[in-house]
Design a protein around this motif. Structure first.
Motif, PDB file in Angstrom:
ATOM      1  N   ARG A 194       0.832  -1.205   0.000  1.00 45.00           N
ATOM      2  CA  ARG A 194       0.000   0.000   0.000  1.00 45.00           C
ATOM      3  C   ARG A 194       0.866   1.254   0.000  1.00 45.00           C
ATOM      4  O   ARG A 194       0.592   2.208  -0.730  1.00 45.00           O
ATOM      5  CB  ARG A 194      -0.923  -0.008   1.219  1.00 45.00           C
ATOM      6  N   ASP A 195       1.917   1.247   0.805  1.00 44.58           N
ATOM      7  CA  ASP A 195       2.795   2.415   0.872  1.00 44.58           C
ATOM      8  C   ASP A 195       3.485   2.674  -0.464  1.00 44.58           C
ATOM      9  O   ASP A 195       3.664   3.830  -0.870  1.00 44.58           O
ATOM     10  CB  ASP A 195       3.850   2.223   1.971  1.00 44.58           C
ATOM     11  N   MET A 196       3.873   1.607  -1.154  1.00 43.09           N
ATOM     12  CA  MET A 196       4.513   1.780  -2.462  1.00 43.09           C
ATOM     13  C   MET A 196       3.536   2.357  -3.480  1.00 43.09           C
ATOM     14  O   MET A 196       3.901   3.215  -4.294  1.00 43.09           O
ATOM     15  CB  MET A 196       5.081   0.446  -2.951  1.00 43.09           C
ATOM     16  N   LEU A 197       2.294   1.892  -3.434  1.00 39.64           N
ATOM     17  CA  LEU A 197       1.290   2.421  -4.366  1.00 39.64           C
ATOM     18  C   LEU A 197       1.034   3.911  -4.107  1.00 39.64           C
ATOM     19  O   LEU A 197       0.890   4.699  -5.048  1.00 39.64           O
ATOM     20  CB  LEU A 197      -0.014   1.632  -4.234  1.00 39.64           C
ATOM     21  N   VAL A 225       4.001   5.805  -5.554  1.00 46.36           N
ATOM     22  CA  VAL A 225       3.941   5.880  -7.016  1.00 46.36           C
ATOM     23  C   VAL A 225       2.925   6.925  -7.464  1.00 46.36           C
ATOM     24  O   VAL A 225       3.150   7.665  -8.431  1.00 46.36           O
ATOM     25  CB  VAL A 225       3.597   4.493  -7.613  1.00 46.36           C
ATOM     26  N   ALA A 226       1.818   7.024  -6.751  1.00 46.87           N
ATOM     27  CA  ALA A 226       0.754   7.959  -7.126  1.00 46.87           C
ATOM     28  C   ALA A 226       1.182   9.417  -7.008  1.00 46.87           C
ATOM     29  O   ALA A 226       0.576  10.292  -7.636  1.00 46.87           O
ATOM     30  CB  ALA A 226      -0.486   7.710  -6.269  1.00 46.87           C
ATOM     31  N   THR A 227       2.228   9.702  -6.224  1.00 46.12           N
ATOM     32  CA  THR A 227       2.661  11.099  -6.086  1.00 46.12           C
ATOM     33  C   THR A 227       3.508  11.578  -7.266  1.00 46.12           C
ATOM     34  O   THR A 227       3.679  12.788  -7.437  1.00 46.12           O
ATOM     35  CB  THR A 227       3.498  11.289  -4.801  1.00 46.12           C
ATOM     36  N   VAL A 228       4.021  10.655  -8.063  1.00 41.32           N
ATOM     37  CA  VAL A 228       4.979  11.051  -9.103  1.00 41.32           C
ATOM     38  C   VAL A 228       4.332  11.731 -10.311  1.00 41.32           C
ATOM     39  O   VAL A 228       4.810  12.796 -10.740  1.00 41.32           O
ATOM     40  CB  VAL A 228       5.826   9.838  -9.543  1.00 41.32           C
ATOM     41  N   PRO A 229       3.256  11.183 -10.912  1.00 38.90           N
ATOM     42  CA  PRO A 229       2.686  11.836 -12.100  1.00 38.90           C
ATOM     43  C   PRO A 229       2.276  13.293 -11.894  1.00 38.90           C
ATOM     44  O   PRO A 229       2.627  14.146 -12.732  1.00 38.90           O
ATOM     45  CB  PRO A 229       1.482  10.943 -12.454  1.00 38.90           C
ATOM     46  N   PRO A 230       1.548  13.651 -10.813  1.00 42.78           N
ATOM     47  CA  PRO A 230       1.203  15.077 -10.658  1.00 42.78           C
ATOM     48  C   PRO A 230       2.429  15.956 -10.460  1.00 42.78           C
ATOM     49  O   PRO A 230       2.444  17.114 -10.912  1.00 42.78           O
ATOM     50  CB  PRO A 230       0.284  15.096  -9.424  1.00 42.78           C
ATOM     51  N   ILE A 273      17.241   7.054  -0.242  1.00 35.69           N
ATOM     52  CA  ILE A 273      17.456   6.266   0.972  1.00 35.69           C
ATOM     53  C   ILE A 273      18.057   7.118   2.088  1.00 35.69           C
ATOM     54  O   ILE A 273      17.473   7.266   3.162  1.00 35.69           O
ATOM     55  CB  ILE A 273      18.343   5.048   0.679  1.00 35.69           C
ATOM     56  N   ALA A 274      19.240   7.692   1.843  1.00 34.02           N
ATOM     57  CA  ALA A 274      19.951   8.402   2.923  1.00 34.02           C
ATOM     58  C   ALA A 274      19.188   9.628   3.414  1.00 34.02           C
ATOM     59  O   ALA A 274      19.026   9.826   4.625  1.00 34.02           O
ATOM     60  CB  ALA A 274      21.347   8.806   2.442  1.00 34.02           C
ATOM     61  N   PRO A 328       7.891   7.493   1.683  1.00 33.58           N
ATOM     62  CA  PRO A 328       8.784   8.584   1.292  1.00 33.58           C
ATOM     63  C   PRO A 328      10.045   8.115   0.591  1.00 33.58           C
ATOM     64  O   PRO A 328      10.523   8.768  -0.340  1.00 33.58           O
ATOM     65  CB  PRO A 328       9.100   9.279   2.619  1.00 33.58           C
ATOM     66  N   MET A 329      10.611   6.973   1.000  1.00 33.78           N
ATOM     67  CA  MET A 329      11.802   6.472   0.320  1.00 33.78           C
ATOM     68  C   MET A 329      11.506   6.121  -1.135  1.00 33.78           C
ATOM     69  O   MET A 329      12.242   6.508  -2.040  1.00 33.78           O
ATOM     70  CB  MET A 329      12.346   5.237   1.045  1.00 33.78           C
ATOM     71  N   VAL A 330      10.426   5.391  -1.353  1.00 32.22           N
ATOM     72  CA  VAL A 330      10.070   4.988  -2.723  1.00 32.22           C
ATOM     73  C   VAL A 330       9.710   6.212  -3.558  1.00 32.22           C
ATOM     74  O   VAL A 330      10.133   6.344  -4.711  1.00 32.22           O
ATOM     75  CB  VAL A 330       8.907   3.972  -2.703  1.00 32.22           C
ATOM     76  N   ALA A 331       8.938   7.131  -2.980  1.00 31.37           N
ATOM     77  CA  ALA A 331       8.540   8.332  -3.718  1.00 31.37           C
ATOM     78  C   ALA A 331       9.761   9.166  -4.109  1.00 31.37           C
ATOM     79  O   ALA A 331       9.844   9.668  -5.234  1.00 31.37           O
ATOM     80  CB  ALA A 331       7.579   9.169  -2.879  1.00 31.37           C
ATOM     81  N   HIS A 332      10.712   9.315  -3.198  1.00 33.99           N
ATOM     82  CA  HIS A 332      11.902  10.122  -3.452  1.00 33.99           C
ATOM     83  C   HIS A 332      12.787   9.464  -4.507  1.00 33.99           C
ATOM     84  O   HIS A 332      13.220  10.122  -5.465  1.00 33.99           O
ATOM     85  CB  HIS A 332      12.672  10.297  -2.141  1.00 33.99           C
TER      86      HIS A 332
END
Length: 228
Positions: free
Chosen positions: A78-81, A84-89, A137-138, A208-212
């Motif tokens: 769920r956190d990964m989804l 991912v949803a934050t990237v297109p906008p 990550i860091a 936040p790690m995946v989004a970043h």
């Protein structure tokens, strides 16, 4: 006179931010030629290792575990989804509005990526590695997990400390990226708000790690598609 724990922790955090995230890039700029792949990889590794070592020392000193940082695999799908949803906008905002207004291809950040691309696949891969490891990550481990997750737990007023930490997280995160203009500052502020919001919403570092990391990769690829 005994220095209160929150003051000591704030001092450790600020000193660590300079050591971990200013020192390695500064050394790269002073001692290395632009675009050397090994240097970019070394900077990413130095940021991650130094941040992880400082945080591990602080956690042991205060009797906390890595779970206080939000390092858990719970609800990771769920956190990964959500991430991912934050990237297109953000891509629409950045490359549809902010980047054209900030000079488009002439923007220094665009030029830096294009220089790395011209230097060859190794330099481009190293740039991506720096964005994922040093950034995704860091930086998230430090500015979200450490500052927003762990430090407030050692405060007598954790909620107040948390909201002060939120402001510091967004502001200091932006300042350390050295925005060259008001539009660049707006862009990095949006990034800080997104990553901070993801951590506050989930209390975990996965989103936040995946989004970043995903943003850094997507932004690099978008630059090459539009301007390369």
């Amino acid at each position: 006179m005994t220095i209160p724990v929150p003051v000591r922790s704030a001092g450790v955090f600020l000193a660590g931010a300079i050591i971990c995230f200013v020192g390695p890039p500064l050394a790269m700029g002073v001692f290395a030629a632009d675009g050397v792949p090994a240097v970019l990889v070394a900077v990413a590794a130095a940021e991650l290792v130094s941040a992880a070592a400082l945080i591990a020392w602080w956690l042991r000193r205060h009797g906390l575990t890595r779970r206080s940082l939000g390092l858990t695999s719970r609800h990771w799908r769920r956190d990964m989804l959500i991430a991912v949803a934050t990237v297109p906008p953000r891509l629409l905002l950045e490359f549809g509005v902010l980047m054209p207004a900030a000079g488009g291809e002439a923007n220094p950040e665009i030029q830096e990526i294009l220089r790395m691309s011209a230097a060859g696949p190794a330099a481009l891969a190293a740039t991506l590695f720096l964005g994922i490891v040093g950034g995704g990550i860091a930086e998230e481990l430090y500015f979200r997990g450490f500052l927003l997750g762990a430090i407030p737990q050692r405060s007598a007023r954790p909620q107040v400390t948390l909201w002060v930490a939120v402001v510091v997280s967004v502001v200091l995160f932006g300042l350390l990226h050295l925005p060259a203009s008001a539009l660049d500052a707006l862009s990095i502020t949006v990034a800080g708000l997104v990553y901070t919001g993801l951590f506050l919403a989930t209390r975990r570092l996965t989103a936040p790690m995946v989004a970043h990391a995903l943003w850094n990769a997507a932004a690099l690829c978008t630059v090459l598609v539009i301007y390369g």
